[in-house]
Design a protein around this motif. Structure first.
Motif, PDB file in Angstrom:
ATOM      1  N   GLU A 165       0.816  -1.213   0.000  1.00 37.34           N
ATOM      2  CA  GLU A 165       0.000   0.000   0.000  1.00 37.34           C
ATOM      3  C   GLU A 165       0.852   1.267   0.000  1.00 37.34           C
ATOM      4  OE1 GLU A 165      -3.007   0.364   2.948  1.00 37.34           O
ATOM      5  OE2 GLU A 165      -3.761  -1.677   2.672  1.00 37.34           O
ATOM      6  N   LEU A 166       1.942   1.240   0.757  1.00 29.40           N
ATOM      7  CA  LEU A 166       2.741   2.451   0.949  1.00 29.40           C
ATOM      8  C   LEU A 166       3.873   2.599  -0.069  1.00 29.40           C
ATOM      9  CD1 LEU A 166       3.001   2.533   4.862  1.00 29.40           C
ATOM     10  CD2 LEU A 166       1.340   3.675   3.371  1.00 29.40           C
ATOM     11  N   ALA A 167       4.102   1.572  -0.871  1.00 30.02           N
ATOM     12  CA  ALA A 167       5.188   1.644  -1.852  1.00 30.02           C
ATOM     13  C   ALA A 167       5.063   2.845  -2.787  1.00 30.02           C
ATOM     14  CB  ALA A 167       5.253   0.337  -2.647  1.00 30.02           C
ATOM     15  N   PRO A 168       3.861   3.186  -3.280  1.00 34.28           N
ATOM     16  CA  PRO A 168       3.770   4.361  -4.159  1.00 34.28           C
ATOM     17  C   PRO A 168       4.193   5.660  -3.483  1.00 34.28           C
ATOM     18  CG  PRO A 168       1.816   2.989  -4.383  1.00 34.28           C
ATOM     19  CD  PRO A 168       2.574   2.468  -3.206  1.00 34.28           C
ATOM     20  N   GLN A 169       4.118   5.706  -2.147  1.00 28.83           N
ATOM     21  CA  GLN A 169       4.530   6.897  -1.409  1.00 28.83           C
ATOM     22  C   GLN A 169       6.021   6.879  -1.058  1.00 28.83           C
ATOM     23  OE1 GLN A 169       1.847   7.768   1.913  1.00 28.83           O
ATOM     24  NE2 GLN A 169       0.351   6.359   1.009  1.00 28.83           N
ATOM     25  N   GLY A 170       6.686   5.765  -1.371  1.00 29.95           N
ATOM     26  CA  GLY A 170       8.109   5.661  -1.058  1.00 29.95           C
ATOM     27  C   GLY A 170       8.385   5.334   0.393  1.00 29.95           C
ATOM     28  N   ILE A 171       7.357   4.878   1.128  1.00 32.65           N
ATOM     29  CA  ILE A 171       7.530   4.504   2.530  1.00 32.65           C
ATOM     30  C   ILE A 171       7.782   3.005   2.593  1.00 32.65           C
ATOM     31  CG2 ILE A 171       6.452   4.418   4.809  1.00 32.65           C
ATOM     32  CD1 ILE A 171       4.810   6.876   3.959  1.00 32.65           C
ATOM     33  N   LEU A 172       8.841   2.606   3.275  1.00 29.88           N
ATOM     34  CA  LEU A 172       9.294   1.215   3.291  1.00 29.88           C
ATOM     35  C   LEU A 172       8.817   0.519   4.558  1.00 29.88           C
ATOM     36  CD1 LEU A 172      12.926   2.041   2.150  1.00 29.88           C
ATOM     37  CD2 LEU A 172      11.023   1.296   0.708  1.00 29.88           C
ATOM     38  N   VAL A 173       8.375  -0.726   4.408  1.00 30.55           N
ATOM     39  CA  VAL A 173       7.850  -1.504   5.539  1.00 30.55           C
ATOM     40  C   VAL A 173       8.543  -2.854   5.575  1.00 30.55           C
ATOM     41  CG1 VAL A 173       5.799  -2.499   6.636  1.00 30.55           C
ATOM     42  CG2 VAL A 173       5.605  -0.366   5.310  1.00 30.55           C
ATOM     43  N   SER A 174       9.018  -3.229   6.760  1.00 30.42           N
ATOM     44  CA  SER A 174       9.717  -4.505   6.930  1.00 30.42           C
ATOM     45  C   SER A 174       9.135  -5.285   8.093  1.00 30.42           C
ATOM     46  CB  SER A 174      11.213  -4.275   7.199  1.00 30.42           C
ATOM     47  OG  SER A 174      11.832  -3.603   6.128  1.00 30.42           O
ATOM     48  N   ALA A 175       9.070  -6.599   7.931  1.00 24.24           N
ATOM     49  CA  ALA A 175       8.772  -7.523   9.025  1.00 24.24           C
ATOM     50  C   ALA A 175      10.045  -8.318   9.303  1.00 24.24           C
ATOM     51  CB  ALA A 175       7.632  -8.460   8.656  1.00 24.24           C
ATOM     52  N   VAL A 176      10.552  -8.204  10.512  1.00 25.60           N
ATOM     53  CA  VAL A 176      11.767  -8.925  10.912  1.00 25.60           C
ATOM     54  C   VAL A 176      11.336 -10.206  11.613  1.00 25.60           C
ATOM     55  CG1 VAL A 176      13.896  -8.823  12.247  1.00 25.60           C
ATOM     56  CG2 VAL A 176      13.003  -6.754  11.145  1.00 25.60           C
TER      57      VAL A 176
END
Length: 255
Positions: A165-176
């Motif tokens: 969802e946030l990829a178009p905004q350039g916000i990166l999300v990670s699950a460790v």
């Protein structure tokens, strides 16, 4: 003002992430955990100015307090990193765990991640990073660790969808998604309800130093799912190919 927010910062992986963020050129680190003395002790070791926020993320009032702090800071605030390391687990059958604990586990492991995301997104920009500490338990059902594994499965899927969802905004999300980490408080806290000692061996368990350092590299690269050790990487691979019924049987190996 560029900041990073670290939850669970009083010990374990949260403390290690705070130390890694200390070298990122941020204006402030916001350290969140229940225990103020430990947060203050950590802040004294860091070069970056720290804001101490002694909050219990299972309580609604804590999010109200965080919202007030964000609002008072104003529009000049940019959240460059959220490292959400707060969480806990309990071992043993669900019938052996006192009422309220499992609900608190879901609140901390899952609901707090959702609420933090909603609160912080207005302060994010392209290049901001959200990282949520899940577990390789997210890859398979685990009897005697049922609610914990399920809560981490939710978190993993939430992160995957949020990243898209946030990829178009350039916000990166990670699950460790690490395997056991031997030198944090997790195992000691979780095992207090393991009356039959179902979990006795922690072969291949990593250290908080190595897990934090390896996963932080993946977070900075924007990887969506990070397995920072050999055991978690193997579990991630086999869980994609082996039927759930077989995984359920094999989960005894995890124990």
């Amino acid at each position: 003002m560029d900041i990073a927010i670290v939850t669970g910062a009083s010990s374990g992986l949260g403390e290690k992430y705070a130390k890694l963020l200390d070298g990122e050129g941020l204006d402030e680190l916001w350290l969140i955990a229940r225990r103020r003395p430990q947060l203050e002790a950590l802040a004294e070791k860091l070069q970056t100015p720290c804001r101490i926020l002694p909050l219990d993320l299972t309580a609604n009032a804590s999010f109200t307090a965080l919202q007030d702090t964000l609002t008072k800071q104003g529009k000049g605030l940019t959240v460059r990193y959220l490292l959400h390391a707060a969480g806990f687990g309990k071992m043993g059958p669900v019938t052996s765990i006192p009422p309220g604990i499992l609900e608190n586990m879901v609140d901390l492991n899952d609901r707090s991640a959702i609420t933090l995301t909603q609160l912080l997104l207005p302060y994010c920009v392209p290049g901001s990073h959200f990282a949520f500490i899940a577990s390789c338990a997210a890859f398979l059902p685990i009897p005697e660790l049922a609610v914990y594994a399920a809560s981490k499965a939710f978190l993993l899927r939430y992160c995957r969808a949020l990243a898209a969802e946030l990829a178009p905004q350039g916000i990166l999300v990670s699950a460790v998604c690490p395997y056991w980490v031997r030198d944090t408080e997790f195992i000691k806290t979780a095992s207090t309800t393991d009356q039959k000692h179902q979990f006795r061996h922690y072969l291949l368990a990593g250290t908080k130093e190595s897990i934090a350092r390896r996963s932080f590299k993946g977070i900075k690269k924007g990887r969506t799912v990070i397995t920072p050790d050999a055991a978690s990487t193997l579990l991630r691979f086999v869980s994609a190919w082996i039927p759930q019924d077989i995984l359920l049987y094999c989960s005894r190996i995890f124990r």
